[in-house]
Design an enzyme around this catalytic site. Structure first.
Site, PDB file in Angstrom:
ATOM      1  N   HIS A 182       8.363   5.058   2.455  1.00 43.68           N
ATOM      2  CA  HIS A 182       7.838   3.713   3.073  1.00 43.68           C
ATOM      3  C   HIS A 182       8.646   2.724   2.459  1.00 43.68           C
ATOM      4  O   HIS A 182       8.785   2.649   1.321  1.00 43.68           O
ATOM      5  CB  HIS A 182       6.355   3.638   3.062  1.00 43.68           C
ATOM      6  CG  HIS A 182       5.628   3.725   1.662  1.00 43.68           C
ATOM      7  ND1 HIS A 182       5.436   4.774   1.037  1.00 43.68           N
ATOM      8  CD2 HIS A 182       5.089   2.787   0.834  1.00 43.68           C
ATOM      9  CE1 HIS A 182       4.891   4.746  -0.078  1.00 43.68           C
ATOM     10  NE2 HIS A 182       4.816   3.433  -0.167  1.00 43.68           N
TER      11      HIS A 182
ATOM     12  N   GLU B 148       3.185   5.549  -4.623  1.00 46.69           N
ATOM     13  CA  GLU B 148       1.660   6.054  -4.720  1.00 46.69           C
ATOM     14  C   GLU B 148       1.454   7.036  -3.538  1.00 46.69           C
ATOM     15  O   GLU B 148       0.404   7.653  -3.487  1.00 46.69           O
ATOM     16  CB  GLU B 148       0.620   4.934  -4.680  1.00 46.69           C
ATOM     17  CG  GLU B 148       0.938   3.989  -5.885  1.00 46.69           C
ATOM     18  CD  GLU B 148       0.083   2.803  -5.949  1.00 46.69           C
ATOM     19  OE1 GLU B 148      -0.572   2.447  -4.843  1.00 46.69           O
ATOM     20  OE2 GLU B 148      -0.315   2.392  -6.752  1.00 46.69           O
TER      21      GLU B 148
END
Length: 125
Positions: free
Chosen positions: A110, A105
């Protein structure tokens, strides 16, 4: 909304803004190559995000373009954060979402570190 990891890096993504100090984060670790902070919408009692400080869209982008030093430092940072959070003894999960079907997203690599509870299966069937 899932992102297309083949697109160029977006300097206005939320993690780029956190790295520049434009948005706050609850930092738990920082070094030359990585920043770790608590997720603002945790999915487990412990939910920490670890991001590289470089401009990498996804795991694919990072693994292809990052230097050996960046890759080693980032990998070590993920382990250090998990250890410092006290997750090793009872276990934890590390996950990176990549691309549309992977559920990514934010267009900045990450790693999610989940822990503090028994974690369910990886995929719903």
């Amino acid at each position: 909304m899932p992102i297309d990891p083949t697109q160029p890096y977006d300097d206005n993504n939320v993690f780029a803004r956190i790295l520049r100090g434009e948005l706050p984060s609850k930092t738990v670790y920082e070094d030359e190559h990585a920043l770790a902070f608590h997720d603002i919408n945790p999915l487990a009692p412990v939910h920490i995000l670890v991001i590289p400080k470089g401009r990498y869209v996804s795991w694919d982008d990072f693994s292809e373009k990052a230097s050996d030093a960046e890759i080693a430092a980032f990998t070590r940072a993920v382990g250090k954060v998990a250890r410092e959070a006290g997750l090793v003894e009872n276990g934890y999960r590390v996950m990176a979402n990549t691309g549309l079907r992977g559920g990514q997203e934010v267009p900045h690599l990450h790693m999610h570190i989940f822990g503090g509870t028994t974690l369910g299966p990886m995929l719903a069937r």
